[in-house]
Design a protein around this motif. Structure first.
Motif, short mmCIF file in Angstrom:
data_model
loop_
_atom_site.label_atom_id
_atom_site.label_comp_id
_atom_site.label_asym_id
_atom_site.label_seq_id
_atom_site.Cartn_x
_atom_site.Cartn_y
_atom_site.Cartn_z
N THR A 125 -22.13 -3.70 11.40
CA THR A 125 -22.53 -5.07 11.07
C THR A 125 -21.60 -6.06 11.78
N ALA A 126 -20.32 -5.75 11.80
CA ALA A 126 -19.35 -6.61 12.50
C ALA A 126 -19.66 -6.62 14.00
N TYR B 2 -22.63 -6.18 15.38
CA TYR B 2 -23.85 -6.98 15.55
C TYR B 2 -23.51 -8.47 15.48
N GLU B 3 -22.71 -8.85 14.51
CA GLU B 3 -22.34 -10.27 14.37
C GLU B 3 -21.54 -10.75 15.58
N HIS B 4 -20.71 -9.85 16.10
CA HIS B 4 -19.93 -10.22 17.28
C HIS B 4 -20.86 -10.43 18.48
N GLN C 215 -23.88 -11.48 18.34
CA GLN C 215 -24.54 -12.78 18.14
C GLN C 215 -23.62 -13.91 18.61
N PHE C 216 -22.33 -13.76 18.34
CA PHE C 216 -21.34 -14.74 18.81
C PHE C 216 -21.35 -14.81 20.34
N GLU D 15 -27.81 -7.04 21.13
CA GLU D 15 -28.11 -7.34 19.72
C GLU D 15 -29.08 -6.30 19.16
#
Ligand code: FEO
Length: 162
Positions: free
Chosen positions: A88-89, A91-93, A95-96, A131
């Motif tokens: 999850t981290a 994936y969020e990274h 997106q960043f 992503e």
């Protein structure tokens, strides 16, 4: 030459890409410490890809007649509660990073730098893939919850990444 604004943004992107590589290398270490060798392998491939992304920006800056100025890297994290939390981290990274690539594209368009725009196209497409691949693993890990047998199967599958 890149404009001053675009040079600064491209130069900063080298740092973002290398910090991505560093983050994923930290995940390799964590997965290994938890005996998820397949996930560690997957993240190692990911980390190596990020170094290649940084090199593309590095080369483009020199190709345009500017000079790269490397910066210090931050450790973004080095411990997670579960494989799901780590992916999850990741994936969020991603997106960043997508946000950063989009900012670069907006800037290249504003500066009418067509060479930079063409160069960035590859990254726009790559981010869709980045992503997608991390989100798919997040969704899979959510589905299996705490079924350890299935977790082992996923670990084995992710270890096959080339
Ligand atoms: Fe280079 Fe995963 O973004």
């Amino acid at each position: 030459m890149l404009s001053k604004k675009l040079f600064t943004a491209f130069n900063d992107q080298i740092k973002h890409e290398l910090e991505s590589a560093y983050l994923y290398a930290a995940m390799v270490a964590w997965f290994k410490s938890e005996n998820f060798d397949g996930m560690a392998h997957w993240m190692e491939v990911q980390s190596n890809e990020e170094v290649e992304h940084a090199k593309k920006f590095f080369e483009h800056i020199f190709d345009r007649g500017n000079v790269v100025q490397l910066q210090s890297l931050n450790i973004l994290a080095n411990k997670w509660d579960s494989p799901l939390a780590a992916f999850t981290a990741a994936y969020e990274h991603e997106q960043f990073v997508t946000g950063k690539i989009n900012e670069l594209m907006t800037l290249a368009k504003a500066e009418k730098d067509y060479a930079a725009e063409v160069f960035l196209h590859w990254f726009v497409e790559e981010q869709v893939e980045e992503e997608d691949s991390t989100l798919k693993i997040v969704e899979l890990l959510k589905k299996i919850g705490s079924h350890s047998h299935q977790l082992i199967m996923i670990d084995r599958d992710l270890g096959k990444r080339e």
